[in-house]
Design a protein around this motif. Structure first.
Motif, PDB file in Angstrom:
ATOM      1  N   ARG A 284       0.829  -1.208   0.000  1.00  0.00           N
ATOM      2  CA  ARG A 284       0.000   0.000   0.000  1.00  0.00           C
ATOM      3  C   ARG A 284       0.861   1.254   0.000  1.00  0.00           C
ATOM      4  O   ARG A 284       1.828   1.367   0.764  1.00  0.00           O
ATOM      5  N   ALA A 285       0.489   2.212  -0.841  1.00  0.00           N
ATOM      6  CA  ALA A 285       1.182   3.496  -0.927  1.00  0.00           C
ATOM      7  C   ALA A 285       0.168   4.629  -0.791  1.00  0.00           C
ATOM      8  O   ALA A 285      -0.964   4.518  -1.289  1.00  0.00           O
ATOM      9  N   LEU A 286       0.597   5.693  -0.149  1.00  0.00           N
ATOM     10  CA  LEU A 286      -0.232   6.883   0.010  1.00  0.00           C
ATOM     11  C   LEU A 286       0.501   8.078  -0.574  1.00  0.00           C
ATOM     12  O   LEU A 286       1.650   8.361  -0.198  1.00  0.00           O
ATOM     13  N   VAL A 287      -0.159   8.789  -1.490  1.00  0.00           N
ATOM     14  CA  VAL A 287       0.408  10.001  -2.081  1.00  0.00           C
ATOM     15  C   VAL A 287      -0.320  11.201  -1.501  1.00  0.00           C
ATOM     16  O   VAL A 287      -1.536  11.354  -1.675  1.00  0.00           O
ATOM     17  N   VAL A 288       0.424  12.039  -0.807  1.00  0.00           N
ATOM     18  CA  VAL A 288      -0.132  13.238  -0.178  1.00  0.00           C
ATOM     19  C   VAL A 288      -0.253  14.336  -1.236  1.00  0.00           C
ATOM     20  O   VAL A 288       0.675  14.588  -1.996  1.00  0.00           O
ATOM     21  N   GLY A 289      -1.397  14.992  -1.292  1.00  0.00           N
ATOM     22  CA  GLY A 289      -1.585  16.048  -2.282  1.00  0.00           C
ATOM     23  C   GLY A 289      -1.454  15.512  -3.686  1.00  0.00           C
ATOM     24  O   GLY A 289      -0.611  15.959  -4.468  1.00  0.00           O
TER      25      GLY A 289
ATOM     26  N   LEU B  19      -3.280  16.100  -9.865  1.00  0.00           N
ATOM     27  CA  LEU B  19      -3.920  15.542 -11.058  1.00  0.00           C
ATOM     28  C   LEU B  19      -3.528  14.100 -11.331  1.00  0.00           C
ATOM     29  O   LEU B  19      -3.854  13.547 -12.380  1.00  0.00           O
ATOM     30  N   GLY B  20      -2.802  13.466 -10.398  1.00  0.00           N
ATOM     31  CA  GLY B  20      -2.630  12.022 -10.431  1.00  0.00           C
ATOM     32  C   GLY B  20      -1.343  11.466 -10.991  1.00  0.00           C
ATOM     33  O   GLY B  20      -1.154  10.252 -10.987  1.00  0.00           O
ATOM     34  N   ASP B  21      -0.428  12.308 -11.454  1.00  0.00           N
ATOM     35  CA  ASP B  21       0.752  11.778 -12.146  1.00  0.00           C
ATOM     36  C   ASP B  21       1.637  10.913 -11.246  1.00  0.00           C
ATOM     37  O   ASP B  21       2.084   9.834 -11.659  1.00  0.00           O
ATOM     38  N   ASP B  22       1.909  11.352 -10.032  1.00  0.00           N
ATOM     39  CA  ASP B  22       2.754  10.564  -9.136  1.00  0.00           C
ATOM     40  C   ASP B  22       2.048   9.283  -8.692  1.00  0.00           C
ATOM     41  O   ASP B  22       2.677   8.221  -8.581  1.00  0.00           O
ATOM     42  N   SER B  23       0.763   9.374  -8.460  1.00  0.00           N
ATOM     43  CA  SER B  23      -0.003   8.189  -8.065  1.00  0.00           C
ATOM     44  C   SER B  23       0.012   7.135  -9.165  1.00  0.00           C
ATOM     45  O   SER B  23       0.182   5.929  -8.901  1.00  0.00           O
ATOM     46  N   GLU B  24      -0.159   7.577 -10.407  1.00  0.00           N
ATOM     47  CA  GLU B  24      -0.163   6.630 -11.525  1.00  0.00           C
ATOM     48  C   GLU B  24       1.222   6.001 -11.731  1.00  0.00           C
ATOM     49  O   GLU B  24       1.331   4.830 -12.095  1.00  0.00           O
ATOM     50  N   LEU B  25       2.266   6.778 -11.495  1.00  0.00           N
ATOM     51  CA  LEU B  25       3.623   6.232 -11.580  1.00  0.00           C
ATOM     52  C   LEU B  25       3.794   5.073 -10.617  1.00  0.00           C
ATOM     53  O   LEU B  25       4.281   3.987 -10.994  1.00  0.00           O
ATOM     54  N   LEU B  26       3.407   5.271  -9.371  1.00  0.00           N
ATOM     55  CA  LEU B  26       3.569   4.212  -8.371  1.00  0.00           C
ATOM     56  C   LEU B  26       2.660   3.029  -8.673  1.00  0.00           C
ATOM     57  O   LEU B  26       3.054   1.868  -8.483  1.00  0.00           O
ATOM     58  N   SER B  27       1.468   3.296  -9.147  1.00  0.00           N
ATOM     59  CA  SER B  27       0.561   2.218  -9.530  1.00  0.00           C
ATOM     60  C   SER B  27       1.173   1.359 -10.632  1.00  0.00           C
ATOM     61  O   SER B  27       1.088   0.122 -10.602  1.00  0.00           O
ATOM     62  N   ALA B  28       1.810   2.012 -11.602  1.00  0.00           N
ATOM     63  CA  ALA B  28       2.462   1.278 -12.693  1.00  0.00           C
ATOM     64  C   ALA B  28       3.622   0.420 -12.193  1.00  0.00           C
ATOM     65  O   ALA B  28       4.009  -0.552 -12.852  1.00  0.00           O
TER      66      ALA B  28
ATOM     67  N   ASP C  85       2.689   1.229   3.468  1.00  0.00           N
ATOM     68  CA  ASP C  85       4.085   0.804   3.351  1.00  0.00           C
ATOM     69  C   ASP C  85       4.952   1.864   2.688  1.00  0.00           C
ATOM     70  O   ASP C  85       6.181   1.834   2.822  1.00  0.00           O
ATOM     71  N   LEU C  86       4.333   2.765   1.967  1.00  0.00           N
ATOM     72  CA  LEU C  86       5.031   3.880   1.341  1.00  0.00           C
ATOM     73  C   LEU C  86       4.176   5.126   1.485  1.00  0.00           C
ATOM     74  O   LEU C  86       2.980   5.108   1.164  1.00  0.00           O
TER      75      LEU C  86
ATOM     76  N   ALA D 113       3.436   2.550   8.093  1.00  0.00           N
ATOM     77  CA  ALA D 113       3.362   1.232   8.723  1.00  0.00           C
ATOM     78  C   ALA D 113       4.749   0.778   9.170  1.00  0.00           C
ATOM     79  O   ALA D 113       5.766   1.247   8.640  1.00  0.00           O
ATOM     80  N   PRO D 114       4.837  -0.125  10.134  1.00  0.00           N
ATOM     81  CA  PRO D 114       6.136  -0.674  10.530  1.00  0.00           C
ATOM     82  C   PRO D 114       6.875  -1.284   9.336  1.00  0.00           C
ATOM     83  O   PRO D 114       6.288  -2.017   8.542  1.00  0.00           O
ATOM     84  N   GLY D 115       8.146  -0.921   9.202  1.00  0.00           N
ATOM     85  CA  GLY D 115       8.949  -1.415   8.088  1.00  0.00           C
ATOM     86  C   GLY D 115       8.767  -0.658   6.797  1.00  0.00           C
ATOM     87  O   GLY D 115       9.434  -0.953   5.800  1.00  0.00           O
ATOM     88  N   GLY D 116       7.878   0.342   6.796  1.00  0.00           N
ATOM     89  CA  GLY D 116       7.605   1.087   5.574  1.00  0.00           C
ATOM     90  C   GLY D 116       8.604   2.197   5.321  1.00  0.00           C
ATOM     91  O   GLY D 116       9.543   2.422   6.095  1.00  0.00           O
ATOM     92  N   THR D 117       8.385   2.922   4.210  1.00  0.00           N
ATOM     93  CA  THR D 117       9.254   4.033   3.803  1.00  0.00           C
ATOM     94  C   THR D 117       8.417   5.275   3.577  1.00  0.00           C
ATOM     95  O   THR D 117       7.378   5.217   2.914  1.00  0.00           O
TER      96      THR D 117
END
Length: 270
Positions: A119-124, A127-136, A182-183, A210-214
């Motif tokens: 699981r990753a969380l993108v703050v702010g 328009l979605g570019d960073d979120s889509e990068l991580l999803s890919a 986790d991110l 989360a524990p062990g996350g970045t």
């Protein structure tokens, strides 16, 4: 009508004057205004009328719309409300959102790791570019923004996306996000808040991990800016502010400067 006689200016010269519904006065950088529609300009002092509809008028001014909106919002005690006003104005072609690039942040793209379903969380999430990068890269991504207009735009841009785009406030986040990711990625969002609001925002940020996350945190570095002549927003970070993400069991892994010293790039873990 406000703005009816304002000429269609070149996009590089466009700036916004915001007249907000919610009282009987409009504000320009926190000061009361009324508008001179014949001249297409704003004049200090004077009532607008409680029935005035929120409207953005294009005008030539040396200041970008984000700075004008931020000051008006902060004058009302609201550190985040101006984001949606700016996205709404941009959607109408009446202002520009300075942090939208139409592509992922290059420093995040250089860092990107395989997510393998974590699981990753993108703050702010904008328009979605960073979120889509991580999803890919295989992350199960939640992208959140305080601006409903930005969230709607991200969903429209990526209609088949697996990213969960949601409206949320970093200063009052969902309790279900506590130590759930986790991110956690925070790139140049909290710097849009004055320092008085940052401790609460950074506490929320640390709580997501989360524990062990970045956690990745990148902000403009105060130490390498000419602060005497700096115009905000954003409000650059000090090194100690970045380090303060290390709280409640979160620890700093590394803190570097990138972009020739202009920005901090820090990583944390729990």
């Amino acid at each position: 009508m406000l703005g009816s006689n304002v000429p269609d200016l070149d996009v590089e010269r466009r700036r916004a004057l915001i007249v907000e519904k919610g009282g009987d006065r409009a504000y320009w950088a926190g000061e009361p205004l009324h508008t001179d529609s014949g001249a297409g300009r704003a004049v200090k002092t004077g009532p607008v009328g409680s029935g005035a509809v929120a409207k953005v008028a294009i005008m030539t001014t040396p200041e970008p719309a984000d700075r004008v909106l931020a000051r008006a919002s902060l004058a009302e005690g609201d550190p985040t409300g101006w984001f949606d006003r700016l996205y709404t104005a941009a959607a109408r072609g009446e202002a520009e959102v300075p942090w939208t690039r139409g592509r992922p942040h290059p420093d995040l793209a250089a860092w990107a790791r395989p997510g393998e379903g974590r699981r990753a969380l993108v703050v702010g999430s904008a328009l979605g570019d960073d979120s889509e990068l991580l999803s890919a890269h295989g992350w199960a991504v939640t992208g959140f923004d305080v601006a409903p207009t930005a969230v709607a735009a991200a969903r429209d841009r990526f209609p088949r996306s697996t990213v969960d785009y949601v409206v949320a406030d970093l200063l009052n986040p969902p309790s279900a996000w506590h130590r759930a990711f986790d991110l956690v990625v925070e790139i140049m969002n909290i710097q849009a808040m004055p320092r008085d609001f940052r401790p609460a925002a950074l506490t929320s940020l640390a709580s997501f991990l989360a524990p062990g996350g970045t956690a990745i945190v990148s902000e403009v570095a105060e130490e390498n800016q000419d602060m005497a002549n700096w115009q905000s927003p954003p409000w650059p970070f000090s090194r100690s502010e970045v380090e303060s993400v290390a709280q409640d069991g979160v620890r700093l892994v590394g803190l570097d400067t990138v972009r020739d010293g202009a920005r901090y790039w820090a990583t944390f873990t729990r």
